[in-house]
Design a protein around this motif. Structure first.
Motif, PDB file in Angstrom:
ATOM      1  N   SER A  88       0.829  -1.205   0.000  1.00  0.00           N
ATOM      2  CA  SER A  88       0.000   0.000   0.000  1.00  0.00           C
ATOM      3  C   SER A  88       0.866   1.258   0.000  1.00  0.00           C
ATOM      4  CB  SER A  88      -0.935  -0.001   1.220  1.00  0.00           C
ATOM      5  OG  SER A  88      -1.828  -1.099   1.163  1.00  0.00           O
ATOM      6  N   VAL A  89       1.957   1.223   0.745  1.00  0.00           N
ATOM      7  CA  VAL A  89       2.879   2.363   0.742  1.00  0.00           C
ATOM      8  C   VAL A  89       3.529   2.515  -0.630  1.00  0.00           C
ATOM      9  CG1 VAL A  89       5.079   3.190   1.658  1.00  0.00           C
ATOM     10  CG2 VAL A  89       3.328   2.344   3.205  1.00  0.00           C
ATOM     11  N   HIS A  90       3.892   1.395  -1.235  1.00  0.00           N
ATOM     12  CA  HIS A  90       4.571   1.435  -2.537  1.00  0.00           C
ATOM     13  C   HIS A  90       3.645   1.967  -3.630  1.00  0.00           C
ATOM     14  CE1 HIS A  90       7.276   0.358  -5.766  1.00  0.00           C
ATOM     15  NE2 HIS A  90       6.336  -0.395  -6.321  1.00  0.00           N
ATOM     16  N   ARG A  91       2.379   1.557  -3.613  1.00  0.00           N
ATOM     17  CA  ARG A  91       1.448   1.948  -4.668  1.00  0.00           C
ATOM     18  C   ARG A  91       0.513   3.071  -4.272  1.00  0.00           C
ATOM     19  NH1 ARG A  91      -0.348  -4.013  -7.053  1.00  0.00           N
ATOM     20  NH2 ARG A  91       1.737  -4.941  -7.019  1.00  0.00           N
ATOM     21  N   GLN A  92       0.592   3.499  -3.011  1.00  0.00           N
ATOM     22  CA  GLN A  92      -0.222   4.605  -2.499  1.00  0.00           C
ATOM     23  C   GLN A  92      -1.719   4.334  -2.628  1.00  0.00           C
ATOM     24  OE1 GLN A  92       0.971   7.607  -0.861  1.00  0.00           O
ATOM     25  NE2 GLN A  92       2.628   6.096  -0.722  1.00  0.00           N
ATOM     26  N   LYS A  93      -2.117   3.087  -2.458  1.00  0.00           N
ATOM     27  CA  LYS A  93      -3.518   2.704  -2.376  1.00  0.00           C
ATOM     28  C   LYS A  93      -3.588   1.333  -1.728  1.00  0.00           C
ATOM     29  CE  LYS A  93      -3.838   0.565  -6.967  1.00  0.00           C
ATOM     30  NZ  LYS A  93      -4.599   0.531  -8.235  1.00  0.00           N
ATOM     31  N   PHE A  94      -4.784   0.977  -1.237  1.00  0.00           N
ATOM     32  CA  PHE A  94      -4.917  -0.303  -0.538  1.00  0.00           C
ATOM     33  C   PHE A  94      -4.702  -1.462  -1.500  1.00  0.00           C
ATOM     34  CE2 PHE A  94      -7.236  -3.998   0.910  1.00  0.00           C
ATOM     35  CZ  PHE A  94      -6.812  -4.113   2.227  1.00  0.00           C
ATOM     36  N   ILE A  95      -3.805  -2.368  -1.130  1.00  0.00           N
ATOM     37  CA  ILE A  95      -3.509  -3.566  -1.919  1.00  0.00           C
ATOM     38  C   ILE A  95      -3.590  -4.773  -1.003  1.00  0.00           C
ATOM     39  CG2 ILE A  95      -1.796  -4.777  -3.317  1.00  0.00           C
ATOM     40  CD1 ILE A  95      -2.852  -2.328  -4.691  1.00  0.00           C
ATOM     41  N   ASP A  96      -4.419  -5.743  -1.387  1.00  0.00           N
ATOM     42  CA  ASP A  96      -4.505  -6.998  -0.633  1.00  0.00           C
ATOM     43  C   ASP A  96      -3.678  -8.039  -1.369  1.00  0.00           C
ATOM     44  OD1 ASP A  96      -5.144  -9.384   0.587  1.00  0.00           O
ATOM     45  OD2 ASP A  96      -7.227  -8.836   0.930  1.00  0.00           O
ATOM     46  N   PRO A  97      -2.557  -8.497  -0.785  1.00  0.00           N
ATOM     47  CA  PRO A  97      -1.671  -9.414  -1.501  1.00  0.00           C
ATOM     48  C   PRO A  97      -2.077 -10.878  -1.400  1.00  0.00           C
ATOM     49  CG  PRO A  97      -0.722  -8.886   0.616  1.00  0.00           C
ATOM     50  CD  PRO A  97      -2.027  -8.135   0.536  1.00  0.00           C
ATOM     51  N   GLY A  98      -3.069 -11.184  -0.569  1.00  0.00           N
ATOM     52  CA  GLY A  98      -3.399 -12.576  -0.301  1.00  0.00           C
ATOM     53  C   GLY A  98      -4.245 -13.216  -1.388  1.00  0.00           C
ATOM     54  N   LEU A  99      -4.058 -14.507  -1.562  1.00  0.00           N
ATOM     55  CA  LEU A  99      -4.910 -15.269  -2.475  1.00  0.00           C
ATOM     56  C   LEU A  99      -6.269 -15.531  -1.849  1.00  0.00           C
ATOM     57  CD1 LEU A  99      -5.440 -17.055  -4.975  1.00  0.00           C
ATOM     58  CD2 LEU A  99      -4.287 -18.925  -3.770  1.00  0.00           C
ATOM     59  N   LEU A 100      -6.298 -15.771  -0.556  1.00  0.00           N
ATOM     60  CA  LEU A 100      -7.537 -16.095   0.129  1.00  0.00           C
ATOM     61  C   LEU A 100      -8.345 -14.839   0.421  1.00  0.00           C
ATOM     62  CD1 LEU A 100      -6.119 -18.739   2.621  1.00  0.00           C
ATOM     63  CD2 LEU A 100      -7.198 -19.128   0.397  1.00  0.00           C
ATOM     64  N   SER A 101      -9.631 -15.048   0.724  1.00  0.00           N
ATOM     65  CA  SER A 101     -10.510 -13.919   1.001  1.00  0.00           C
ATOM     66  C   SER A 101     -10.195 -13.279   2.340  1.00  0.00           C
ATOM     67  CB  SER A 101     -11.979 -14.378   0.991  1.00  0.00           C
ATOM     68  OG  SER A 101     -12.306 -14.950  -0.257  1.00  0.00           O
ATOM     69  N   GLY A 102      -9.805 -14.082   3.316  1.00  0.00           N
ATOM     70  CA  GLY A 102      -9.546 -13.559   4.648  1.00  0.00           C
ATOM     71  C   GLY A 102      -8.201 -12.864   4.753  1.00  0.00           C
ATOM     72  N   PRO A 103      -8.006 -12.103   5.815  1.00  0.00           N
ATOM     73  CA  PRO A 103      -6.740 -11.393   6.031  1.00  0.00           C
ATOM     74  C   PRO A 103      -5.671 -12.338   6.563  1.00  0.00           C
ATOM     75  CG  PRO A 103      -8.232 -10.948   7.853  1.00  0.00           C
ATOM     76  CD  PRO A 103      -8.993 -11.799   6.873  1.00  0.00           C
ATOM     77  N   ILE A 104      -5.099 -13.134   5.678  1.00  0.00           N
ATOM     78  CA  ILE A 104      -4.171 -14.161   6.121  1.00  0.00           C
ATOM     79  C   ILE A 104      -3.215 -14.514   4.988  1.00  0.00           C
ATOM     80  CG2 ILE A 104      -5.779 -15.989   5.473  1.00  0.00           C
ATOM     81  CD1 ILE A 104      -4.675 -17.642   7.765  1.00  0.00           C
ATOM     82  N   CYS A 105      -1.934 -14.661   5.298  1.00  0.00           N
ATOM     83  CA  CYS A 105      -0.912 -15.178   4.387  1.00  0.00           C
ATOM     84  C   CYS A 105      -0.269 -16.382   5.078  1.00  0.00           C
ATOM     85  CB  CYS A 105       0.132 -14.112   4.077  1.00  0.00           C
ATOM     86  SG  CYS A 105      -0.445 -12.781   3.008  1.00  0.00           S
TER      87      CYS A 105
END
Length: 434
Positions: free
Chosen positions: A28-45
């Motif tokens: 998010s800092v790198h792209r200056q917008k919210f980015i979810d990097p996970g494959l799954l729907s939940g907040p988990i890697c």
């Protein structure tokens, strides 16, 4: 230390969530917008949880040998990262990330990435794991078991949902399009809903700051004015510089290297950090009246502040961390006129010279980057302070012979023995006034 399956399951989900938070923050800092990097729907890697569980199971005896522990962390994190990349590729039908470029010996960026992963793992073992262990046992076995079962069910359902959504299109040869569509409809939904909720709440709560058209003029400059965010950065920077100054001063006077830190992890002096915050808040209005007003205010304020800090630590911990009884013009051994004079001089230098430049430097931080870093660093400092307090309390109990044999107590005894506590706080002694 041997961990139970229930503890390892709890740690898996905890570190998987913390890893997800870290990746969201970095992207998010790198792209200056919210980015979810996970494959799954939940907040988990999950790869972060697996890595930490493996380190906890197979390398518990390396505590204290930081070089070997670091190398082990580099190796384990690289192996898990490679396996996770292959598994994601088989599951989604596309390559999630170029594992060859992230391997330790493949390139300079890969080497740097591997070293970063190893360093973060070492920090997590030393810094996060103690609090995670305490949290796991504070929940209790029954509550932790129920929580683990609930999280496993949700995790399994999440895996099934994403796998089922990709299954049909992958067979038809449309895996790449299906993957992108699935991520838009599932993985990013959590972050988008959370972001929308926060913006709506801020617009309703602070209409003068954020208007209906979305023009947030005040948000263009990070921590403008004397805000809580700026005061936190002032605290952090001055706590670091104050510790270094004291260390060098003691070295020059006593010809020995001595820890002057207030906390277990990092050279941070809370007295200096909070002192800088107090001076900034109270003495900034006096800056326009002249140096003599700032000096007098700092002279009185600094002496009072140091005296109160001494009383506070003595009441809370039953320990005295500094004693000026052998110095002339001391006030109850808690401060003295010479140091009050230093406080006055330091106040003039701080308010008139250092703080304006530091304030300008802090305001140059990008808004999103500064906000994320402020929350992350604040959380780490709070954890640091909590662990330090627990270590001192347990040390006191051991010295007094009142330490009870509990899981948390035994963990604190092993992680923070007397030798470590006495090295971090060499001047700490029993209070004679409590």
């Amino acid at each position: 230390m041997r961990y139970t399956f229930s503890e390892l399951t709890f740690f898996f989900f905890l570190y998987s969530f913390l890893g997800w938070c870290m990746e969201v923050a970095v992207l998010s800092v790198h792209r200056q917008k919210f980015i979810d990097p996970g494959l799954l729907s939940g907040p988990i890697c999950p790869q972060y949880g697996v890595t930490m569980d493996l380190l906890l199971v197979f390398f518990p005896s390396l505590k204290g040998n930081y070089l070997i522990q670091f190398l082990a962390c580099v190796a384990v994190s690289n192996i898990v990262d490679a396996l996770a990349a292959r598994l994601a590729e088989k599951t989604t039908g596309r390559r999630m990330w170029d594992i060859e470029k992230r391997a330790v010996f493949s390139s300079l960026p890969g080497f740097a990435y591997s070293l970063t992963c190893g360093l973060l793992s070492v920090l997590a073992l030393a810094f996060v794991q103690p609090l995670a262990f305490i949290l796991a046992h504070l929940l209790g076995n029954r509550v932790r078991l129920i929580l683990n079962i609930a999280l496993l069910v949700i995790f399994a359902a999440d895996l099934f949902t994403v796998g089922f959504a990709l299954r049909g299109d992958r067979k038809a040869g449309r895996a790449q399009e299906a993957f992108a569509r699935t991520l838009r409809s599932t993985a990013n939904s959590f972050g988008e809903r959370l972001s929308a909720h926060i913006h709506i709440r801020l617009e309703n709560a602070y209409p003068p700051v954020m208007d209906i058209g979305g023009h947030a003029q005040e948000r263009k400059t990070f921590a403008k004015g004397v805000t809580l965010a700026k005061l936190f950065w002032v605290f952090l920077i001055c706590a670091l510089l104050g510790d270094l100054i004291e260390t060098v001063f003691v070295r020059c006077v006593s010809h020995i290297w001595m820890s002057r830190s207030s906390v277990l992890y990092g050279p941070f002096s809370i007295v200096w950090g909070l002192g800088a915050v107090v001076l900034t808040v109270v003495l900034t209005p006096l800056a326009k009246k002249g140096d003599r007003y700032v000096f007098l205010g700092g002279f009185l304020l600094g002496g009072t502040y140091e005296y109160m800090c001494s009383v506070f630590t003595e009441i809370v911990f039953g320990k005295v961390f500094w004693d000026y009884s052998n110095m002339p013009l001391n006030i109850g051994g808690r401060t003295n006129v010479l140091y009050m004079f230093f406080w006055g001089v330091l106040s003039v230098v701080w308010i008139q010279i250092l703080y304006p430049h530091l304030s300008s430097l802090i305001e140059k931080i990008p808004v999103l980057t500064g906000t994320i870093l402020t929350w992350v660093l604040a959380a780490l400092m709070i954890v640091n302070a909590l662990l330090s307090g627990l270590a001192i309390t347990r040390y006191t109990a051991r010295q007094e012979g009142t330490a009870k044999d509990t899981a948390i107590g035994e963990f604190l005894d092993d992680a923070y023995p007397d030798s470590l506590v006495e090295w971090v706080w060499p001047n700490m002694r029993e209070s004679k006034k409590v």
